[in-house]
Scaffold this motif. Structure first.
Motif, short mmCIF file in Angstrom:
data_model
loop_
_atom_site.label_atom_id
_atom_site.label_comp_id
_atom_site.label_asym_id
_atom_site.label_seq_id
_atom_site.Cartn_x
_atom_site.Cartn_y
_atom_site.Cartn_z
N GLU A 8 64.86 54.43 66.60
CA GLU A 8 64.82 55.76 65.99
C GLU A 8 63.52 55.97 65.22
O GLU A 8 62.91 57.04 65.29
N VAL A 9 63.09 54.95 64.49
CA VAL A 9 61.81 55.04 63.76
C VAL A 9 60.67 55.30 64.74
O VAL A 9 59.80 56.14 64.51
N GLN A 10 60.70 54.59 65.87
CA GLN A 10 59.65 54.76 66.88
C GLN A 10 59.71 56.15 67.51
O GLN A 10 58.69 56.83 67.63
N GLU A 11 60.89 56.57 67.92
CA GLU A 11 61.04 57.86 68.61
C GLU A 11 60.72 59.05 67.71
O GLU A 11 60.18 60.05 68.19
N THR A 12 61.05 58.96 66.43
CA THR A 12 60.80 60.07 65.50
C THR A 12 59.45 59.95 64.80
O THR A 12 59.07 60.86 64.07
N GLU A 13 58.78 58.83 65.03
CA GLU A 13 57.50 58.54 64.36
C GLU A 13 57.65 58.55 62.84
O GLU A 13 56.73 58.93 62.11
N ALA A 14 58.80 58.11 62.36
CA ALA A 14 59.06 58.05 60.93
C ALA A 14 58.09 57.11 60.22
O ALA A 14 57.85 57.26 59.01
N PHE A 15 57.50 56.17 60.94
CA PHE A 15 56.54 55.24 60.35
C PHE A 15 55.37 55.97 59.72
O PHE A 15 54.74 55.48 58.79
N ARG A 16 55.06 57.16 60.21
CA ARG A 16 53.96 57.95 59.64
C ARG A 16 54.23 58.34 58.20
O ARG A 16 53.31 58.46 57.40
N GLU A 17 55.50 58.54 57.86
CA GLU A 17 55.89 58.87 56.49
C GLU A 17 55.56 57.73 55.53
O GLU A 17 55.40 57.94 54.33
N ALA A 18 55.50 56.51 56.05
CA ALA A 18 55.17 55.35 55.23
C ALA A 18 53.65 55.11 55.23
O ALA A 18 53.18 54.12 54.68
N GLY A 19 52.90 56.01 55.85
CA GLY A 19 51.44 55.91 55.84
C GLY A 19 50.83 55.13 57.00
O GLY A 19 49.65 54.80 56.97
N SER B 186 51.74 48.69 63.53
CA SER B 186 51.30 48.40 62.15
C SER B 186 52.48 48.45 61.19
O SER B 186 52.58 47.64 60.27
N TYR B 187 53.36 49.41 61.42
CA TYR B 187 54.55 49.53 60.58
C TYR B 187 55.41 48.27 60.64
O TYR B 187 55.70 47.66 59.61
N TYR B 188 55.84 47.87 61.82
CA TYR B 188 56.77 46.74 61.88
C TYR B 188 56.11 45.42 61.50
O TYR B 188 56.76 44.55 60.94
N ARG B 189 54.83 45.27 61.78
CA ARG B 189 54.16 44.03 61.37
C ARG B 189 54.03 43.95 59.85
O ARG B 189 54.32 42.91 59.25
N ASN B 190 53.60 45.04 59.22
CA ASN B 190 53.36 45.02 57.79
C ASN B 190 54.61 45.19 56.94
O ASN B 190 54.76 44.53 55.92
N GLU B 191 55.49 46.08 57.33
CA GLU B 191 56.69 46.35 56.54
C GLU B 191 57.82 45.36 56.78
O GLU B 191 58.56 45.03 55.88
N LEU B 192 57.96 44.92 58.03
CA LEU B 192 59.08 44.06 58.38
C LEU B 192 58.68 42.62 58.67
O LEU B 192 59.54 41.75 58.77
N GLY B 193 57.40 42.38 58.84
CA GLY B 193 56.93 41.02 59.14
C GLY B 193 57.42 40.52 60.49
O GLY B 193 57.62 39.33 60.67
N ARG B 194 57.61 41.43 61.44
CA ARG B 194 58.12 41.08 62.76
C ARG B 194 56.99 41.02 63.77
O ARG B 194 56.05 41.80 63.71
N GLU B 195 57.16 40.12 64.72
CA GLU B 195 56.19 39.98 65.81
C GLU B 195 56.52 40.96 66.93
O GLU B 195 57.66 41.38 67.09
N LYS B 196 55.50 41.27 67.74
CA LYS B 196 55.67 42.19 68.85
C LYS B 196 56.77 41.75 69.81
O LYS B 196 57.58 42.57 70.26
#
Length: 124
Positions: free
Chosen positions: A37-48, A54-64
């Motif tokens: 849902e974050v990806q589809e709505t581009e909600a990551f943009r709200e977090a800058g 970049s969102y999932y690596r920096n915010e969640l510490g998850r690998e691709k």
């Protein structure tokens, strides 16, 4: 020599570990659904963030690779109109790849009734 008390304690620990693992797997599926849902709505943009990676690596510490598997399972659940699954997301991920032309019921049953190694053998 092992006492009955220590055997009971070890069995309790094993049961507790199993319960925690099931909760973790359930949370992974929920995370995948939320990430989709974050990806589809581009909600990551709200977090800058300018992009999803970049969102999932920096915010969640998850690998691709992890995020790709989580998204794959979430997309499959969404496409098959399944709100969630009761099996491990890892097993479901492998079953989806092992049986790409099978229906959802078959894939869920395969994930429930086979080990990851058995599913991987089928995928090869």
């Amino acid at each position: 020599m092992t006492t009955n008390n220590s055997i009971a304690e070890k069995n309790k620990l094993l049961d507790h570990t199993t319960v925690l693992n099931k909760q973790l797997e359930s949370n992974y599926i929920a995370l995948g659904i939320a990430l989709l849902e974050v990806q589809e709505t581009e909600a990551f943009r709200e977090a800058g963030y300018e992009d999803f990676a970049s969102y999932y690596r920096n915010e969640l510490g998850r690998e691709k690779s992890t995020v790709s598997r989580l998204l794959g399972v979430a997309r499959w659940l969404k496409e098959n109109k399944l709100p969630e699954a009761t099996v491990s997301y890892r097993k479901l991920d492998v079953a989806i790849r092992a049986y790409p032309n099978k229906d959802a019921g078959y894939i869920l049953a395969a994930a429930e009734n086979n080990t990851i190694d058995e599913l991987r053998d089928e995928h090869r």
